[in-house]
Scaffold this active site. Structure first.
Site, PDB file in Angstrom:
ATOM      1  N   SER A   1       0.842  -1.195   0.000  1.00  0.00           N
ATOM      2  CA  SER A   1       0.000   0.000   0.000  1.00  0.00           C
ATOM      3  C   SER A   1       0.881   1.250   0.000  1.00  0.00           C
ATOM      4  CB  SER A   1      -0.979  -0.046   1.179  1.00  0.00           C
ATOM      5  OG  SER A   1      -1.947   0.972   1.089  1.00  0.00           O
TER       6      SER A   1
ATOM      7  N   HIS B   1      -4.808  -0.794  -4.402  1.00  0.00           N
ATOM      8  CA  HIS B   1      -6.250  -0.758  -4.084  1.00  0.00           C
ATOM      9  C   HIS B   1      -7.093  -0.365  -5.300  1.00  0.00           C
ATOM     10  CE1 HIS B   1      -4.696  -0.987  -0.050  1.00  0.00           C
ATOM     11  NE2 HIS B   1      -4.201   0.248  -0.106  1.00  0.00           N
TER      12      HIS B   1
END
Length: 150
Positions: A62, A103
């Site tokens: 991330s 994401h």
């Protein structure tokens, strides 16, 4: 996976020198602006660049993925409200030249008043920045080899 010794390091509070002489560095997610700010402030940025040049395995997840790239401009484009550190310089560590959007499959966390899809926003960003973004869903990964002799 057979790891024998694991250290947890918070670069906001811990000396990043502890990262030296490690076989694997795992950089977790969180707020990319905050992570970038403390990586630079603590000197962890230089240590991570040095370790990458020595072919130490570095895993970014991330925000950790974004930290390893050339910049975090895409974060500012998507979520400028996350810039609670008031960063002006979005240059990241540059361990890789790949711009990654993690994401990609999470429309639920990137809703805004424009109602544009993640893909529509990334296409606009790529056009504005004259770049190519690698899109990664939550269950996907990429491997990047650096400084490898062929």
């Amino acid at each position: 996976m057979g790891f024998q010794h694991i250290n947890f390091v918070d670069i906001e509070f811990d000396d990043p020198q502890i990262l030296l002489h490690k076989d694997v560095i795992y950089i977790n997610g969180g707020n990319p602006f905050t992570l970038l700010y403390y990586a630079k402030k603590s000197g962890a940025d230089e240590i991570i660049r040095t370790l990458a040049a020595q072919n130490v395995i570095i895993v970014g997840v991330s925000a950790g993925t974004l930290l390893l790239g050339p910049n975090i401009n895409i974060v500012d484009f998507f979520t400028p409200q996350m810039n609670t550190m008031n960063l002006k310089d979005f240059k990241a560590l540059g361990v890789t030249d790949k711009l990654v959007f993690p994401h990609y499959d999470r429309e639920d966390i990137f809703k805004d008043s424009t109602n544009k899809t993640i893909e529509e926003k990334i296409v606009k960003f790529e056009s504005n920045e004259n770049c190519k973004v690698t899109r990664l869903n939550d269950e996907e990964y990429i491997s990047i080899l650096i400084n490898q002799a062929y």
